[in-house]
Design a protein around this motif. Structure first.
Motif, PDB file in Angstrom:
ATOM      1  N   ARG A 113       0.662  -1.385   0.005  1.00  0.00           N
ATOM      2  CA  ARG A 113       0.121  -0.042  -0.096  1.00  0.00           C
ATOM      3  C   ARG A 113       0.887   1.377   0.032  1.00  0.00           C
ATOM      4  NH1 ARG A 113      -3.214  -3.079   3.753  1.00  0.00           N
ATOM      5  NH2 ARG A 113      -2.129  -2.001   5.462  1.00  0.00           N
ATOM      6  N   PHE A 114       1.833   1.494   0.765  1.00  0.00           N
ATOM      7  CA  PHE A 114       2.888   2.476   0.837  1.00  0.00           C
ATOM      8  C   PHE A 114       3.256   2.753  -0.576  1.00  0.00           C
ATOM      9  CE2 PHE A 114       6.740   4.612   1.481  1.00  0.00           C
ATOM     10  CZ  PHE A 114       6.362   5.700   2.280  1.00  0.00           C
ATOM     11  N   LEU A 115       4.004   1.413  -1.181  1.00  0.00           N
ATOM     12  CA  LEU A 115       4.635   1.733  -2.291  1.00  0.00           C
ATOM     13  C   LEU A 115       3.711   2.195  -3.458  1.00  0.00           C
ATOM     14  CD1 LEU A 115       7.051  -1.398  -2.452  1.00  0.00           C
ATOM     15  CD2 LEU A 115       7.747   1.118  -2.462  1.00  0.00           C
ATOM     16  N   ASN A 116       2.301   1.595  -3.329  1.00  0.00           N
ATOM     17  CA  ASN A 116       1.344   2.299  -4.323  1.00  0.00           C
ATOM     18  C   ASN A 116       1.161   3.829  -4.051  1.00  0.00           C
ATOM     19  OD1 ASN A 116       0.857  -0.329  -5.266  1.00  0.00           O
ATOM     20  ND2 ASN A 116      -0.649  -0.565  -3.789  1.00  0.00           N
ATOM     21  N   TYR A 175      18.558  12.472 -11.689  1.00  0.00           N
ATOM     22  CA  TYR A 175      18.305  11.808 -10.522  1.00  0.00           C
ATOM     23  C   TYR A 175      16.840  11.903 -10.073  1.00  0.00           C
ATOM     24  CZ  TYR A 175      17.698  10.876  -5.706  1.00  0.00           C
ATOM     25  OH  TYR A 175      17.146  10.227  -4.316  1.00  0.00           O
ATOM     26  N   TRP A 176      16.125  12.881 -10.421  1.00  0.00           N
ATOM     27  CA  TRP A 176      14.866  12.996 -10.096  1.00  0.00           C
ATOM     28  C   TRP A 176      13.984  12.319 -10.695  1.00  0.00           C
ATOM     29  CZ3 TRP A 176      14.084  19.155 -10.370  1.00  0.00           C
ATOM     30  CH2 TRP A 176      14.584  19.558  -9.220  1.00  0.00           C
ATOM     31  N   PHE A 177      14.268  12.138 -12.151  1.00  0.00           N
ATOM     32  CA  PHE A 177      13.438  11.327 -12.984  1.00  0.00           C
ATOM     33  C   PHE A 177      13.749   9.872 -12.992  1.00  0.00           C
ATOM     34  CE2 PHE A 177      12.582  15.423 -14.432  1.00  0.00           C
ATOM     35  CZ  PHE A 177      11.334  15.520 -15.052  1.00  0.00           C
ATOM     36  N   MET A 178      15.360   9.453 -12.576  1.00  0.00           N
ATOM     37  CA  MET A 178      15.734   8.315 -12.371  1.00  0.00           C
ATOM     38  C   MET A 178      14.930   7.316 -11.555  1.00  0.00           C
ATOM     39  SD  MET A 178      19.456   6.473 -12.207  1.00  0.00           S
ATOM     40  CE  MET A 178      19.683   7.472 -10.631  1.00  0.00           C
ATOM     41  N   MET A 179      14.740   8.299 -10.336  1.00  0.00           N
ATOM     42  CA  MET A 179      14.016   7.683  -9.080  1.00  0.00           C
ATOM     43  C   MET A 179      12.732   7.525  -9.571  1.00  0.00           C
ATOM     44  SD  MET A 179      13.274   9.874  -5.556  1.00  0.00           S
ATOM     45  CE  MET A 179      12.687  11.207  -6.486  1.00  0.00           C
ATOM     46  N   ALA A 180      11.783   8.368 -10.129  1.00  0.00           N
ATOM     47  CA  ALA A 180      10.804   8.147 -10.704  1.00  0.00           C
ATOM     48  C   ALA A 180      10.531   6.801 -11.644  1.00  0.00           C
ATOM     49  CB  ALA A 180      10.122   9.323 -11.047  1.00  0.00           C
ATOM     50  N   ILE A 181      11.543   6.858 -12.389  1.00  0.00           N
ATOM     51  CA  ILE A 181      11.372   5.606 -13.260  1.00  0.00           C
ATOM     52  C   ILE A 181      11.514   4.282 -13.046  1.00  0.00           C
ATOM     53  CG2 ILE A 181      13.575   5.491 -14.440  1.00  0.00           C
ATOM     54  CD1 ILE A 181      12.201   5.470 -17.201  1.00  0.00           C
ATOM     55  N   PHE A 182      12.309   4.240 -12.017  1.00  0.00           N
ATOM     56  CA  PHE A 182      12.372   2.891 -11.130  1.00  0.00           C
ATOM     57  C   PHE A 182      11.421   2.527 -10.457  1.00  0.00           C
ATOM     58  CE2 PHE A 182      17.482   3.460 -11.045  1.00  0.00           C
ATOM     59  CZ  PHE A 182      17.464   2.888 -12.363  1.00  0.00           C
ATOM     60  N   GLN A 202       6.133  -0.842 -10.386  1.00  0.00           N
ATOM     61  CA  GLN A 202       4.675  -0.940 -10.225  1.00  0.00           C
ATOM     62  C   GLN A 202       4.176  -1.461 -11.672  1.00  0.00           C
ATOM     63  OE1 GLN A 202       2.503  -0.400  -8.162  1.00  0.00           O
ATOM     64  NE2 GLN A 202       3.496   0.886  -6.563  1.00  0.00           N
ATOM     65  N   PHE A 203       5.079  -1.391 -12.580  1.00  0.00           N
ATOM     66  CA  PHE A 203       4.278  -1.941 -14.107  1.00  0.00           C
ATOM     67  C   PHE A 203       4.469  -3.696 -13.811  1.00  0.00           C
ATOM     68  CE2 PHE A 203       5.223  -4.081 -17.794  1.00  0.00           C
ATOM     69  CZ  PHE A 203       4.313  -3.466 -18.886  1.00  0.00           C
ATOM     70  N   PHE A 204       5.173  -4.208 -13.020  1.00  0.00           N
ATOM     71  CA  PHE A 204       5.253  -5.543 -13.034  1.00  0.00           C
ATOM     72  C   PHE A 204       4.535  -6.017 -11.652  1.00  0.00           C
ATOM     73  CE2 PHE A 204       8.970  -4.959 -15.444  1.00  0.00           C
ATOM     74  CZ  PHE A 204       8.688  -5.769 -16.617  1.00  0.00           C
ATOM     75  N   ALA A 205       4.283  -5.041 -10.829  1.00  0.00           N
ATOM     76  CA  ALA A 205       3.659  -5.618  -9.281  1.00  0.00           C
ATOM     77  C   ALA A 205       2.084  -5.085  -9.379  1.00  0.00           C
ATOM     78  CB  ALA A 205       4.407  -4.559  -8.384  1.00  0.00           C
ATOM     79  N   CYS A 206       1.928  -4.147 -10.270  1.00  0.00           N
ATOM     80  CA  CYS A 206       0.187  -3.740 -10.043  1.00  0.00           C
ATOM     81  C   CYS A 206      -0.662  -5.041 -10.216  1.00  0.00           C
ATOM     82  CB  CYS A 206      -0.023  -2.650 -11.043  1.00  0.00           C
ATOM     83  SG  CYS A 206       0.337  -3.140 -12.694  1.00  0.00           S
ATOM     84  N   ARG A 207      -1.447  -5.160  -9.699  1.00  0.00           N
ATOM     85  CA  ARG A 207      -2.727  -6.240  -9.610  1.00  0.00           C
ATOM     86  C   ARG A 207      -3.723  -6.289 -10.746  1.00  0.00           C
ATOM     87  NH1 ARG A 207      -3.231  -7.398  -3.016  1.00  0.00           N
ATOM     88  NH2 ARG A 207      -1.312  -8.475  -2.871  1.00  0.00           N
ATOM     89  N   LYS A 208      -3.813  -4.858 -10.919  1.00  0.00           N
ATOM     90  CA  LYS A 208      -5.016  -4.206 -12.133  1.00  0.00           C
ATOM     91  C   LYS A 208      -4.031  -4.065 -13.183  1.00  0.00           C
ATOM     92  CE  LYS A 208      -8.658  -2.939  -9.218  1.00  0.00           C
ATOM     93  NZ  LYS A 208      -9.595  -2.075  -8.583  1.00  0.00           N
ATOM     94  N   LYS A 209      -4.142  -4.926 -14.174  1.00  0.00           N
ATOM     95  CA  LYS A 209      -3.306  -4.716 -15.442  1.00  0.00           C
ATOM     96  C   LYS A 209      -3.668  -3.499 -16.051  1.00  0.00           C
ATOM     97  CE  LYS A 209      -1.349  -8.410 -14.241  1.00  0.00           C
ATOM     98  NZ  LYS A 209       0.036  -8.246 -13.340  1.00  0.00           N
ATOM     99  N   ILE A 249       1.042   3.928 -16.253  1.00  0.00           N
ATOM    100  CA  ILE A 249       2.557   3.755 -15.754  1.00  0.00           C
ATOM    101  C   ILE A 249       3.430   3.881 -16.981  1.00  0.00           C
ATOM    102  CG2 ILE A 249       3.937   2.030 -14.955  1.00  0.00           C
ATOM    103  CD1 ILE A 249       1.743   1.225 -13.072  1.00  0.00           C
ATOM    104  N   THR A 250       3.078   3.257 -18.072  1.00  0.00           N
ATOM    105  CA  THR A 250       4.022   3.226 -19.144  1.00  0.00           C
ATOM    106  C   THR A 250       3.906   4.659 -19.746  1.00  0.00           C
ATOM    107  OG1 THR A 250       3.267   1.072 -19.930  1.00  0.00           O
ATOM    108  CG2 THR A 250       4.379   2.301 -21.558  1.00  0.00           C
TER     109      THR A 250
END
Length: 213
Positions: free
Chosen positions: A117-120, A181-188, A193-200, A206-207
């Motif tokens: 939940r926190f990561l979401n 660095y800001w945008f690299m943090m966001a893209i990681f 989330q692309f692989f972890a999200c339960r609702k595809k 995300i993409t």
């Protein structure tokens, strides 16, 4: 500590860390307000947060926590040995470094569902903000215009790095190495989330946000 108090405590802990990160992330939107908050409420909040985390978690979460605490103590000692100039110059930085502990320990303190939940929520804030900032930045680049923040007079647009004699996209008058660095943090986070999200279906925004990054 009752069974009902612990979830409430963990919620307060997670929300505080979340808001502190957003505080730093949005710093350049209105750094006048941010600096005022940092010199007042922030200076009281951080010791309470760090002290509370050390009180409830202690040093039982592994060698990494002990190393972080040792580094923080070492930083304090080196400033003390260098006297007043170093203490005055790095006074707020000593508070900032203390945030390593509550930020690091949050992941160990939450259960699996809490971490998800926190990561979401965390990805929504980081991905959403840098998506909007990226759209604005790309727009100024394509139109060859400069956007001026009315709150701070900070600019987004094409600028010249005199030290390197290069013309680059400058965001909030910050060096491109920092904004990268800001945008690299966001893209990681977005890749996670692309692989972890339960609702595809969530993979579509995300993409899109990842492509803008």
């Amino acid at each position: 500590m009752s069974a009902l108090q612990k979830p409430k405590r963990m919620t307060v802990y997670a929300v505080t860390v979340y808001l502190l990160f957003c505080f730093y992330m949005l710093w350049d939107v209105n750094f006048y307000l941010a600096e005022t908050l940092k010199s007042t409420y922030y200076m009281a909040l951080v010791p309470l947060l760090v002290g509370g985390v050390l009180y409830f978690r202690g040093l039982r979460d592994g060698l990494e926590v002990k190393l972080l605490l040792a580094y923080w103590i070492w930083f304090w000692i080196t400033r003390l040995l260098n006297g007043d100039p170093a203490l005055q110059y790095d006074f707020q930085l000593t508070f900032d470094l203390g945030l390593m502990l509550p930020f690091f320990l949050l992941g160990l303190s939450l259960d699996a569902n809490g971490r998800r939940r926190f990561l979401n929520w965390f990805t929504a804030a980081v991905g959403g903000y840098y998506f909007l900032l990226g759209i604005l930045s790309l727009s100024t680049f394509v139109q060859q215009k400069t956007f001026i923040n009315p709150l701070t007079e900070g600019s987004i647009g094409i600028g010249e790095l005199t030290r390197y004699d290069q013309v680059r996209l400058i965001i909030w008058d910050t060096h491109p190495d920092c904004t990268a660095y800001w945008f690299m943090m966001a893209i990681f986070l977005l890749i996670y989330q692309f692989f972890a999200c339960r609702k595809k279906l969530w993979r579509v925004p995300i993409t899109l946000a990842a492509l803008v990054d």
